[in-house]
Design a protein around this motif. Structure first.
Motif, PDB file in Angstrom:
ATOM      1  N   LEU A  61      -1.605  44.032 -10.036  1.00  0.00           N
ATOM      2  CA  LEU A  61      -2.929  43.699  -9.838  1.00  0.00           C
ATOM      3  C   LEU A  61      -3.143  42.211 -10.600  1.00  0.00           C
ATOM      4  N   ARG A  62      -2.863  42.267 -11.976  1.00  0.00           N
ATOM      5  CA  ARG A  62      -3.184  41.297 -12.949  1.00  0.00           C
ATOM      6  C   ARG A  62      -2.010  39.964 -12.624  1.00  0.00           C
ATOM      7  N   ARG A  63      -0.896  40.017 -12.173  1.00  0.00           N
ATOM      8  CA  ARG A  63      -0.036  39.331 -11.903  1.00  0.00           C
ATOM      9  C   ARG A  63      -0.678  38.563 -10.574  1.00  0.00           C
ATOM     10  N   ALA A  65      -3.665  38.171  -9.277  1.00  0.00           N
ATOM     11  CA  ALA A  65      -5.034  37.732  -9.759  1.00  0.00           C
ATOM     12  C   ALA A  65      -4.673  36.174 -10.322  1.00  0.00           C
ATOM     13  N   ARG A  66      -3.566  36.019 -10.712  1.00  0.00           N
ATOM     14  CA  ARG A  66      -3.274  34.651 -11.119  1.00  0.00           C
ATOM     15  C   ARG A  66      -2.517  33.658  -9.981  1.00  0.00           C
ATOM     16  N   PRO A  68      -3.969  32.471  -6.727  1.00  0.00           N
ATOM     17  CA  PRO A  68      -4.830  32.250  -5.667  1.00  0.00           C
ATOM     18  C   PRO A  68      -4.449  32.087  -4.352  1.00  0.00           C
ATOM     19  N   LEU A  71      -3.472  35.357  -2.913  1.00  0.00           N
ATOM     20  CA  LEU A  71      -4.742  36.150  -2.603  1.00  0.00           C
ATOM     21  C   LEU A  71      -5.421  35.583  -1.191  1.00  0.00           C
ATOM     22  N   VAL A 179      -3.739  46.159  -1.556  1.00  0.00           N
ATOM     23  CA  VAL A 179      -4.580  44.759  -1.609  1.00  0.00           C
ATOM     24  C   VAL A 179      -5.158  44.751  -0.371  1.00  0.00           C
TER      25      VAL A 179
END
Length: 316
Positions: A61-63, A65-66, A68, A71, A179
């Protein structure tokens, strides 16, 4: 057990679960299609979150989030799979299981068409033949139904487009499902809250068994996807392409033999054309796979044919 045999077991298990999914969805009535869809989303998030926590695999999730652009792609994939799931649930619970099966039969052909129109891929003659026969099948079924088989076409286009987006994202099955479901969770929860306030919520008001089946919608969604991921890691695309027809065959059997939906001669002729198109498509894929294997042998000349278009999967 060898990885190949395990891969076939995973693949057959996934497609068996998808093939008999109409029986599960029918058991969720009298909940409406949108309520079933909302429960499927919410409980999928919880089920996969617990699974990822047990596997201690939450760092992705942290990876993510970087990234865009990734996402944004996930949001598109989430919208497409929501349309696919909602249409499928509506079709099953409105006595149109045969038409939903048609949608998943023609999904591989739509995937090939997307390869041409979106990815600018060149098709081999066998693939053009399959597309031509598939188009004729849709024309015959349009005459039979008296209108375009829009439900089947929405299922095929939405899932083929979903497969294209997923291929570009390259996310593992569990992480991707988590996700995508998380993106849809807030609207799903909002709809369930509105339905409860309006007094139309079936959850908790039918029976304990019905409530349990709605809660299990998350596991019922995730389990075949995880089995499919295990098969995809062990089998060739050609083998997966052969297995994928198992699910719509079983769905068609559920519609005709269990739910007693009509299959008049004109509709049967349309399905026969679809199966002929799939036969041409599969024969071309097998022939191209054999040529590719021979070309990879040491000292063999490289083929001049274009790379094969990715085959779709069946995941209601």
């Amino acid at each position: 057990m060898s990885p190949l045999r395990l891969g076939y077991l995973y693949g057959i298990g996934a497609y068996l679960l998808w093939g008999f999914f109409p029986l599960y969805l029918r058991a969720l009535r009298p909940a409406g299609p949108l309520e079933i869809l909302a429960h499927r989303i919410v409980w999928s998030v919880l089920f996969v979150a617990l699974l990822l926590a047990a596997l201690r695999n939450v760092g992705f999730l942290r990876r993510l989030a970087r990234r865009p652009r990734a996402l944004a792609g996930i949001a598109v994939a989430a919208a497409l799979i929501a349309v696919n799931w909602g249409t499928y649930i509506y079709g099953v619970n409105s006595a149109r299981v045969v038409e939903t099966a048609l949608g998943y039969f023609i999904t591989p052909l739509v995937s090939v068409l997307l390869g041409v129109t979106v990815l600018r891929e060149r098709l081999r003659p066998g693939q053009w033949l399959a597309l031509g026969i598939g188009t004729a099948a849709v024309a015959v079924l349009t005459v039979d139904y008296g209108h375009l088989p829009w439900l089947a076409l929405v299922l095929a286009v939405s899932f083929a487009a979903y497969g294209l987006v997923k291929k570009r994202l390259g996310l593992p099955a569990a992480e991707g499902l988590f996700v995508e479901s998380a993106v849809l969770a807030l609207p799903a929860l909002g709809y369930l809250g509105w339905l409860a306030a309006a007094g139309g919520l079936a959850f908790g008001h039918v029976s304990a068994g019905h409530t349990a089946l709605l809660v299990l919608a998350g596991a019922a969604t995730a389990t075949p996807l995880l089995l499919f991921a295990g098969a995809a890691n062990r089998l060739s695309l050609t083998a997966l392409g052969m297995l994928q027809y198992l699910a719509p065959i079983l769905q068609l059997g559920c519609g005709v033999l269990i739910f007693h939906e009509p299959m008049p001669p004109a509709r049967l002729a349309g399905f026969a054309l679809v199966w002929l198109a799939l036969l041409a498509f599969t024969a071309d894929a097998l022939r191209h796979s054999r040529r590719s294997r021979r070309a990879r042998r040491p000292g063999a000349a490289r083929p001049l044919a274009p790379s094969p278009v990715g085959q779709g999967t069946t995941a209601p």
